[in-house]
Design a protein around this motif. Structure first.
Motif: not given
Ligand SMILES: C[S@@+](CC[C@H](N)C(=O)[O-])C[C@H]1O[C@@H](n2cnc3c(N)ncnc32)[C@H](O)[C@@H]1O
Length: 250
Positions: A89-90, A117, A132, A134, A138-139, A141
Motif C-alpha cells: 500500500p506504500q 508487512g 499499490s 489504491g 487489503l489483508t 497482496g
Molecule cells: C495488511 S497489509 C500491510 C499493511 C502495512 N502494515 C502498511 O501499513 O503499509 C498486508 C499486505 O497486503 C498487501 N496490500 C495491502 N494493501 C495493498 C494495496 N493497497 N496495494 C497493494 N498491496 C496491498 C501488501 O502485500 C501488504 O504487505
C-alpha cells in the motif's frame, strides 16, 4: 509473457486466472504463470514465514530468507532480470500507463505480502517496483496481483478479440470512455441518442469524442490537468463552463 507469483495462498488464484479472457489468453500461449508458495522455501522445521517485529508492536512481519530464496530460485533460471513487483500500500499508485508498460515485459514476478508487512530488506534489495492498487489496505497482496495481472494480460497483443477495444478504453486515450448503448433503441422510454442510429460515422466519432471529454471533464478533471486541447475541444469546454455558470446563477 511468463508470470511467477509468490504467495502463501496459491489457492486464491485459479478462480480468476482460469476464467474468461485470462483463461483463453493462457490457452493461446499469450502468457503462462507459476504459483510459488514461499513457505516451501523456509529453512526451519515449522515452516515459519513470519516473526515478531524488532522493537515490538502489533502484528507479524514476513521474514527475508524465504522470500529472498524464492525470488533467487527464479532469477538463477533466467538470462534476463525479470521485473520483481512487490504489492504494497506504500508503493507507486497503479494506473493504466503502468499496466501498458508492464504488458511489454517478458517476465514478471509478483510478491504478495500478508500480515503486518515485510522485512524492509526485501524492499531494499530484491524488488524493482513497489505497487499499490489504491489508497486502502487489503489483508494481502493476492487480490492486488490478480487486479494487475488482469489489466496487464488483456493488453498483450492478440488477447482481446478486437485490438481497438483496448485502445479506446478509459485512460488509454487519457480520457474516460464514451457511453455505450445496445438494442433495443427504446428501452422503457429511454431512447438511444439519434446520432448513434444515423449511420453517419463521422458524426458518431465526433459525438463519442465529445462525450468522452465531457465525462472526463465532469467526473475526473484531474486527468485533464496536463492535456493540451484542440480548438474544437476548447470550444466544447467553454460551452460547458458557460452552462455551469448559468445554472449557478439561476
Ligand atoms: C495488511 S497489509 C500491510 C499493511 C502495512 N502494515 C502498511 O501499513 O503499509 C498486508 C499486505 O497486503 C498487501 N496490500 C495491502 N494493501 C495493498 C494495496 N493497497 N496495494 C497493494 N498491496 C496491498 C501488501 O502485500 C501488504 O504487505
Amino acid at each position: 509473457m511468463h508470470i511467477d507469483i509468490l504467495t502463501l495462498f496459491p489457492e486464491m488464484f485459479p478462480g480468476v486466472l482460469e476464467s474468461s479472457i485470462l483463461k483463453r489468453a493462457k490457452e493461446r500461449g499469450a502468457f503462462d504463470y507459476n504459483l510459488i508458495n514461499f513457505r516451501d522455501f523456509t529453512e526451519d522445521k515449522h515452516h515459519k514465514v513470519d516473526d515478531y517485529p524488532y522493537g515490538g508492536g502489533a502484528g507479524l512481519v514476513l521474514k527475508p530468507q524465504p522470500v529472498f530464496d524464492a525470488v533467487e530460485s527464479i532469477i538463477e533460471k533466467t538470462e534476463k532480470q525479470p521485473r520483481v513487483i512487490l504489492l504494497c500500500p506504500q508503493g507507486e499508485r497503479y494506473n493504466q500507463a503502468k499496466a501498458e508498460e508492464l504488458s511489454k515485459e517478458d517476465h514478471l514476478v509478483f510478491i504478495c505480502g500478508h500480515y503486518e508487512g515485510y522485512d524492509e530488506r526485501i524492499r531494499e534489495a530484491l524488488v524493482t517496483d513497489e505497487i499499490s492498487i489504491g489508497d486502502f489496505v487489503l489483508t494481502g497482496g493476492e487480490l492486488g496481483a490478480m487486479v494487475m495481472m488482469d489489466s496487464i494480460v488483456r493488453l498483450i497483443p492478440g488477447v482481446l478479440g478486437n485490438e481497438d477495444s483496448a485502445v479506446q478504453d478509459s485512460f488509454s486515450t487519457g480520457l474516460l470512455e464514451h457511453p455505450h448503448y445496445t438494442r433495443p433503441a427504446n428501452f422503457r422510454g429511454m431512447q438511444v441518442p439519434d446520432v448513434l442510429l444515423s449511420g453517419n460515422h463521422a458524426a458518431i466519432d465526433e459525438w463519442r469524442h465529445k462525450e468522452s471529454l465531457h465525462r472526463t471533464y465532469s467526473r475526473r478533471p484531474d486527468l485533464l490537468t496536463n492535456r493540451s486541447f484542440s480548438p474544437q475541444e476548447e470550444q466544447w469546454i467553454e460551452e460547458w463552463e458557460k452552462k455551469i455558470q448559468k445554472d449557478e446563477e439561476s
